[in-house]
Structure formats: C-alpha cells, structure tokens
Motif scaffolding. Sequence first.
Motif, PDB file in Angstrom:
ATOM      1  N   VAL A 254      40.784  45.686  23.173  1.00 16.14           N
ATOM      2  CA  VAL A 254      40.120  45.207  24.376  1.00 16.14           C
ATOM      3  C   VAL A 254      41.133  45.182  25.518  1.00 16.14           C
ATOM      4  CG1 VAL A 254      38.879  43.309  25.458  1.00 16.14           C
ATOM      5  CG2 VAL A 254      38.503  43.815  23.036  1.00 16.14           C
ATOM      6  N   GLN A 255      40.759  45.792  26.624  1.00 23.12           N
ATOM      7  CA  GLN A 255      41.596  45.749  27.826  1.00 23.12           C
ATOM      8  C   GLN A 255      40.878  44.915  28.887  1.00 23.12           C
ATOM      9  OE1 GLN A 255      40.769  49.078  26.511  1.00 23.12           O
ATOM     10  NE2 GLN A 255      42.445  48.536  25.115  1.00 23.12           N
ATOM     11  N   LEU A 256      41.644  44.067  29.552  1.00 23.00           N
ATOM     12  CA  LEU A 256      41.080  43.171  30.554  1.00 23.00           C
ATOM     13  C   LEU A 256      41.763  43.408  31.888  1.00 23.00           C
ATOM     14  CD1 LEU A 256      41.041  39.901  28.416  1.00 23.00           C
ATOM     15  CD2 LEU A 256      39.149  41.458  28.802  1.00 23.00           C
ATOM     16  N   GLN A 257      40.967  43.446  32.933  1.00 20.50           N
ATOM     17  CA  GLN A 257      41.493  43.655  34.277  1.00 20.50           C
ATOM     18  C   GLN A 257      40.976  42.526  35.161  1.00 20.50           C
ATOM     19  OE1 GLN A 257      43.518  46.297  35.331  1.00 20.50           O
ATOM     20  NE2 GLN A 257      43.662  45.294  37.329  1.00 20.50           N
ATOM     21  N   ALA A 258      41.892  41.656  35.583  1.00 20.38           N
ATOM     22  CA  ALA A 258      41.522  40.540  36.451  1.00 20.38           C
ATOM     23  C   ALA A 258      41.732  40.919  37.904  1.00 20.38           C
ATOM     24  CB  ALA A 258      42.342  39.307  36.101  1.00 20.38           C
ATOM     25  N   SER A 259      40.846  40.454  38.751  1.00 23.99           N
ATOM     26  CA  SER A 259      40.969  40.724  40.184  1.00 23.99           C
ATOM     27  C   SER A 259      40.267  39.633  40.965  1.00 23.99           C
ATOM     28  CB  SER A 259      40.375  42.095  40.515  1.00 23.99           C
ATOM     29  OG  SER A 259      38.998  42.120  40.206  1.00 23.99           O
ATOM     30  N   GLY A 260      40.432  39.671  42.291  1.00 25.62           N
ATOM     31  CA  GLY A 260      39.705  38.749  43.151  1.00 25.62           C
ATOM     32  C   GLY A 260      40.531  37.614  43.733  1.00 25.62           C
ATOM     33  N   GLY A 261      41.776  37.508  43.337  1.00 26.07           N
ATOM     34  CA  GLY A 261      42.613  36.451  43.883  1.00 26.07           C
ATOM     35  C   GLY A 261      42.942  36.694  45.351  1.00 26.07           C
ATOM     36  N   GLY A 262      43.568  35.714  45.970  1.00 24.22           N
ATOM     37  CA  GLY A 262      43.938  35.853  47.361  1.00 24.22           C
ATOM     38  C   GLY A 262      44.371  34.536  47.956  1.00 24.22           C
ATOM     39  N   LEU A 263      44.482  34.532  49.266  1.00 23.58           N
ATOM     40  CA  LEU A 263      44.868  33.333  50.015  1.00 23.58           C
ATOM     41  C   LEU A 263      43.623  32.758  50.692  1.00 23.58           C
ATOM     42  CD1 LEU A 263      46.986  31.440  51.334  1.00 23.58           C
ATOM     43  CD2 LEU A 263      47.238  33.177  53.124  1.00 23.58           C
ATOM     44  N   VAL A 264      43.406  31.467  50.491  1.00 20.72           N
ATOM     45  CA  VAL A 264      42.234  30.816  51.069  1.00 20.72           C
ATOM     46  C   VAL A 264      42.622  29.413  51.521  1.00 20.72           C
ATOM     47  CG1 VAL A 264      41.453  29.931  48.832  1.00 20.72           C
ATOM     48  CG2 VAL A 264      39.785  30.316  50.663  1.00 20.72           C
ATOM     49  N   GLN A 265      41.938  28.910  52.522  1.00 20.98           N
ATOM     50  CA  GLN A 265      42.187  27.546  52.970  1.00 20.98           C
ATOM     51  C   GLN A 265      41.510  26.543  52.052  1.00 20.98           C
ATOM     52  OE1 GLN A 265      40.948  27.367  57.097  1.00 20.98           O
ATOM     53  NE2 GLN A 265      43.015  27.859  57.793  1.00 20.98           N
ATOM     54  N   ALA A 266      42.032  25.343  52.030  1.00 25.96           N
ATOM     55  CA  ALA A 266      41.423  24.282  51.238  1.00 25.96           C
ATOM     56  C   ALA A 266      39.951  24.130  51.614  1.00 25.96           C
ATOM     57  CB  ALA A 266      42.171  22.971  51.444  1.00 25.96           C
ATOM     58  N   GLY A 267      39.108  23.974  50.605  1.00 24.34           N
ATOM     59  CA  GLY A 267      37.677  23.888  50.815  1.00 24.34           C
ATOM     60  C   GLY A 267      36.968  25.223  50.731  1.00 24.34           C
ATOM     61  N   GLY A 268      37.730  26.304  50.703  1.00 28.71           N
ATOM     62  CA  GLY A 268      37.145  27.633  50.641  1.00 28.71           C
ATOM     63  C   GLY A 268      36.776  28.053  49.236  1.00 28.71           C
ATOM     64  N   SER A 269      36.336  29.312  49.108  1.00 28.66           N
ATOM     65  CA  SER A 269      35.863  29.831  47.835  1.00 28.66           C
ATOM     66  C   SER A 269      36.478  31.188  47.536  1.00 28.66           C
ATOM     67  CB  SER A 269      34.330  29.978  47.856  1.00 28.66           C
ATOM     68  OG  SER A 269      33.695  28.736  48.055  1.00 28.66           O
ATOM     69  N   LEU A 270      36.572  31.481  46.263  1.00 25.70           N
ATOM     70  CA  LEU A 270      36.972  32.800  45.779  1.00 25.70           C
ATOM     71  C   LEU A 270      36.177  33.100  44.525  1.00 25.70           C
ATOM     72  CD1 LEU A 270      40.891  32.800  46.000  1.00 25.70           C
ATOM     73  CD2 LEU A 270      39.344  34.237  47.323  1.00 25.70           C
ATOM     74  N   ARG A 271      35.945  34.374  44.273  1.00 23.18           N
ATOM     75  CA  ARG A 271      35.325  34.772  43.011  1.00 23.18           C
ATOM     76  C   ARG A 271      36.268  35.720  42.288  1.00 23.18           C
ATOM     77  NH1 ARG A 271      29.799  38.118  41.606  1.00 23.18           N
ATOM     78  NH2 ARG A 271      31.076  39.861  42.346  1.00 23.18           N
ATOM     79  N   LEU A 272      36.690  35.312  41.123  1.00 23.45           N
ATOM     80  CA  LEU A 272      37.534  36.148  40.289  1.00 23.45           C
ATOM     81  C   LEU A 272      36.666  36.968  39.349  1.00 23.45           C
ATOM     82  CD1 LEU A 272      40.351  33.613  39.318  1.00 23.45           C
ATOM     83  CD2 LEU A 272      40.121  35.016  41.380  1.00 23.45           C
ATOM     84  N   SER A 273      37.130  38.174  39.049  1.00 26.42           N
ATOM     85  CA  SER A 273      36.421  39.054  38.125  1.00 26.42           C
ATOM     86  C   SER A 273      37.352  39.429  36.981  1.00 26.42           C
ATOM     87  CB  SER A 273      35.957  40.326  38.824  1.00 26.42           C
ATOM     88  OG  SER A 273      35.063  40.032  39.876  1.00 26.42           O
ATOM     89  N   CYS A 274      36.781  39.576  35.815  1.00 25.58           N
ATOM     90  CA  CYS A 274      37.518  40.024  34.636  1.00 25.58           C
ATOM     91  C   CYS A 274      36.704  41.137  33.997  1.00 25.58           C
ATOM     92  CB  CYS A 274      37.726  38.873  33.657  1.00 25.58           C
ATOM     93  SG  CYS A 274      38.573  39.337  32.123  1.00 25.58           S
ATOM     94  N   ALA A 275      37.136  42.381  34.214  1.00 24.38           N
ATOM     95  CA  ALA A 275      36.426  43.527  33.679  1.00 24.38           C
ATOM     96  C   ALA A 275      37.007  43.889  32.326  1.00 24.38           C
ATOM     97  CB  ALA A 275      36.543  44.703  34.641  1.00 24.38           C
ATOM     98  N   ALA A 276      36.144  43.985  31.317  1.00 25.91           N
ATOM     99  CA  ALA A 276      36.589  44.284  29.960  1.00 25.91           C
ATOM    100  C   ALA A 276      36.205  45.706  29.584  1.00 25.91           C
ATOM    101  CB  ALA A 276      35.962  43.294  28.984  1.00 25.91           C
ATOM    102  N   SER A 277      37.087  46.353  28.841  1.00 22.53           N
ATOM    103  CA  SER A 277      36.807  47.696  28.337  1.00 22.53           C
ATOM    104  C   SER A 277      37.351  47.785  26.923  1.00 22.53           C
ATOM    105  CB  SER A 277      37.423  48.760  29.232  1.00 22.53           C
ATOM    106  OG  SER A 277      38.834  48.591  29.299  1.00 22.53           O
ATOM    107  N   GLY A 278      36.970  48.847  26.245  1.00 24.60           N
ATOM    108  CA  GLY A 278      37.390  48.995  24.863  1.00 24.60           C
ATOM    109  C   GLY A 278      36.429  48.299  23.931  1.00 24.60           C
ATOM    110  N   ARG A 279      36.920  47.833  22.810  1.00 20.90           N
ATOM    111  CA  ARG A 279      36.074  47.231  21.787  1.00 20.90           C
ATOM    112  C   ARG A 279      35.768  45.782  22.112  1.00 20.90           C
ATOM    113  NH1 ARG A 279      38.079  48.003  15.866  1.00 20.90           N
ATOM    114  NH2 ARG A 279      36.092  46.913  15.583  1.00 20.90           N
ATOM    115  N   THR A 280      34.934  45.611  23.130  1.00 19.31           N
ATOM    116  CA  THR A 280      34.615  44.241  23.534  1.00 19.31           C
ATOM    117  C   THR A 280      33.881  43.490  22.435  1.00 19.31           C
ATOM    118  OG1 THR A 280      32.600  45.022  24.601  1.00 19.31           O
ATOM    119  CG2 THR A 280      34.557  44.821  25.973  1.00 19.31           C
ATOM    120  N   SER A 281      33.268  44.242  21.511  1.00 19.16           N
ATOM    121  CA  SER A 281      32.558  43.587  20.405  1.00 19.16           C
ATOM    122  C   SER A 281      33.525  42.892  19.466  1.00 19.16           C
ATOM    123  CB  SER A 281      31.726  44.602  19.630  1.00 19.16           C
ATOM    124  OG  SER A 281      32.562  45.625  19.106  1.00 19.16           O
TER     125      SER A 281
END
Length: 122
Positions: free
Chosen positions: A1-28
Amino acid sequence: VQLQASGGGLVQAGGSLRLSCAASGRTSSSNTVGWFRQAPGKEREFVARITWRGDRREYAGFVQGRFIISRDDAKNTVYLQMNSLKPEDTAVYYCAAGVWVTSYSPSDYTYWGQGTQVTVSS
C-alpha cells in the motif's frame, strides 16, 4: 500500500484545511486508515482514524468536534477536514494504514505517507 498525503499549508487561527490521503496498491491489505501528527520536539500522536469497510470513526480528545475524517471509496482517498484550527495544531500530519489496529499507537500501522506540513498562525 502506498499513501500520498497532501493539502497542508499555512492558515490563520480559526481557519480550515482539508488534508487528503490517496491510497494505491493493495489497499485491501489494510482495514484502517489513520491520521497522526508530530510537532517539533514532540512524539507522533493520534488524530483520527476510519475503517475502509463499515463506517467506524474515532478521534483524539483534543479534536473536540473540530475535525471530520471521511473517505471516498471510488477514489481510495481518506480526508481530514480540519476546522477552527488553533496554533497548537501546527505539526506535520501523516496518514497511515494498518491491518490489525487495536490501539492508538503509531506502531499498529504498517504503511505511512510522507507527511504534509500544517502551520496555523495566531
């Protein structure tokens, strides 16, 4: 299983971010995907987890209803929606996948993504 995380960044307090984790390979070969974070000088800590099958979700106490973990089966992707961010949420966030996850310890997880930096300014 390979995992690729993304979506981080710089945000002000009170703000929002959405992180993603894309999986490939034998996710089963894994049944749980978790998010962890690690701030400088601190140990890696559990944030949230979700099962690939079923819909079991768990969160760390410090989340306090601010974060939502979800998955898109068609895309083999797990998301972490983070709202009302605080400066203390600043850390590198990692996604991980495990087969037999019975605790909140990182050692229960076999596969790890590379991490994505989240910085929350005050």
